[in-house]
Design a protein around this motif. Structure first.
Motif, PDB file in Angstrom:
ATOM      1  N   TRP A 189      48.596  53.912  17.023  1.00 44.47           N
ATOM      2  CA  TRP A 189      48.399  55.054  17.921  1.00 44.47           C
ATOM      3  C   TRP A 189      48.970  54.772  19.304  1.00 44.47           C
ATOM      4  N   VAL A 190      48.980  53.508  19.730  1.00 42.22           N
ATOM      5  CA  VAL A 190      49.559  53.162  21.034  1.00 42.22           C
ATOM      6  C   VAL A 190      51.078  53.341  20.982  1.00 42.22           C
ATOM      7  N   LEU A 191      51.683  52.889  19.893  1.00 43.74           N
ATOM      8  CA  LEU A 191      53.130  53.061  19.740  1.00 43.74           C
ATOM      9  C   LEU A 191      53.501  54.540  19.682  1.00 43.74           C
ATOM     10  N   ALA A 192      52.709  55.344  18.972  1.00 41.23           N
ATOM     11  CA  ALA A 192      52.963  56.783  18.881  1.00 41.23           C
ATOM     12  C   ALA A 192      52.826  57.439  20.255  1.00 41.23           C
ATOM     13  N   LEU A 193      51.831  57.008  21.030  1.00 41.42           N
ATOM     14  CA  LEU A 193      51.639  57.557  22.372  1.00 41.42           C
ATOM     15  C   LEU A 193      52.825  57.230  23.272  1.00 41.42           C
ATOM     16  N   ILE A 194      53.296  56.004  23.219  1.00 43.49           N
ATOM     17  CA  ILE A 194      54.458  55.606  24.031  1.00 43.49           C
ATOM     18  C   ILE A 194      55.688  56.411  23.628  1.00 43.49           C
ATOM     19  N   LEU A 195      55.901  56.568  22.329  1.00 38.40           N
ATOM     20  CA  LEU A 195      57.037  57.365  21.855  1.00 38.40           C
ATOM     21  C   LEU A 195      56.917  58.804  22.321  1.00 38.40           C
ATOM     22  N   GLY A 196      55.711  59.385  22.239  1.00 39.17           N
ATOM     23  CA  GLY A 196      55.501  60.758  22.678  1.00 39.17           C
ATOM     24  C   GLY A 196      55.788  60.941  24.155  1.00 39.17           C
ATOM     25  N   PHE A 216      57.771  59.066  25.970  1.00 39.11           N
ATOM     26  CA  PHE A 216      59.221  58.904  26.144  1.00 39.11           C
ATOM     27  C   PHE A 216      59.966  60.190  25.776  1.00 39.11           C
ATOM     28  N   VAL A 217      59.624  60.768  24.637  1.00 40.14           N
ATOM     29  CA  VAL A 217      60.298  61.999  24.189  1.00 40.14           C
ATOM     30  C   VAL A 217      60.002  63.147  25.147  1.00 40.14           C
ATOM     31  N   ALA A 218      58.746  63.273  25.599  1.00 39.54           N
ATOM     32  CA  ALA A 218      58.399  64.337  26.544  1.00 39.54           C
ATOM     33  C   ALA A 218      59.159  64.167  27.853  1.00 39.54           C
ATOM     34  N   GLY A 219      59.283  62.939  28.331  1.00 37.65           N
ATOM     35  CA  GLY A 219      60.055  62.689  29.555  1.00 37.65           C
ATOM     36  C   GLY A 219      61.526  63.023  29.380  1.00 37.65           C
ATOM     37  N   TRP A 220      62.070  62.679  28.229  1.00 33.01           N
ATOM     38  CA  TRP A 220      63.481  62.970  27.945  1.00 33.01           C
ATOM     39  C   TRP A 220      63.713  64.477  27.909  1.00 33.01           C
TER      40      TRP A 220
END
Length: 56
Positions: A36-43, A45-49
């Motif tokens: 869930w931490v990895l998914a949160l970081i990915l989310g 990152f994608v939202a920022g992009w």
């Protein structure tokens, strides 16, 4: 009759053992980042992009 020494461990005992095993693994350096931490970081990152693309 069942032997009281051969009973299955209860929910509380299994949970305590699971926690103790995890602590032992972490002390040996086998710590892994939860999914869930990895998914949160990915989310994030994608939202920022996407925010950068939309606002530029």
């Amino acid at each position: 009759m069942t032997d009281p020494d051969h009973r299955k461990p209860g929910l509380v005992q299994r949970r305590k053992q699971k926690i103790a095993d995890e602590i032992a693994r972490n002390r040996r350096g086998e710590y892994t980042v939860p999914t869930w931490v990895l998914a949160l970081i990915l989310g994030v990152f994608v939202a920022g992009w996407i925010t950068l693309i939309v606002l530029s």
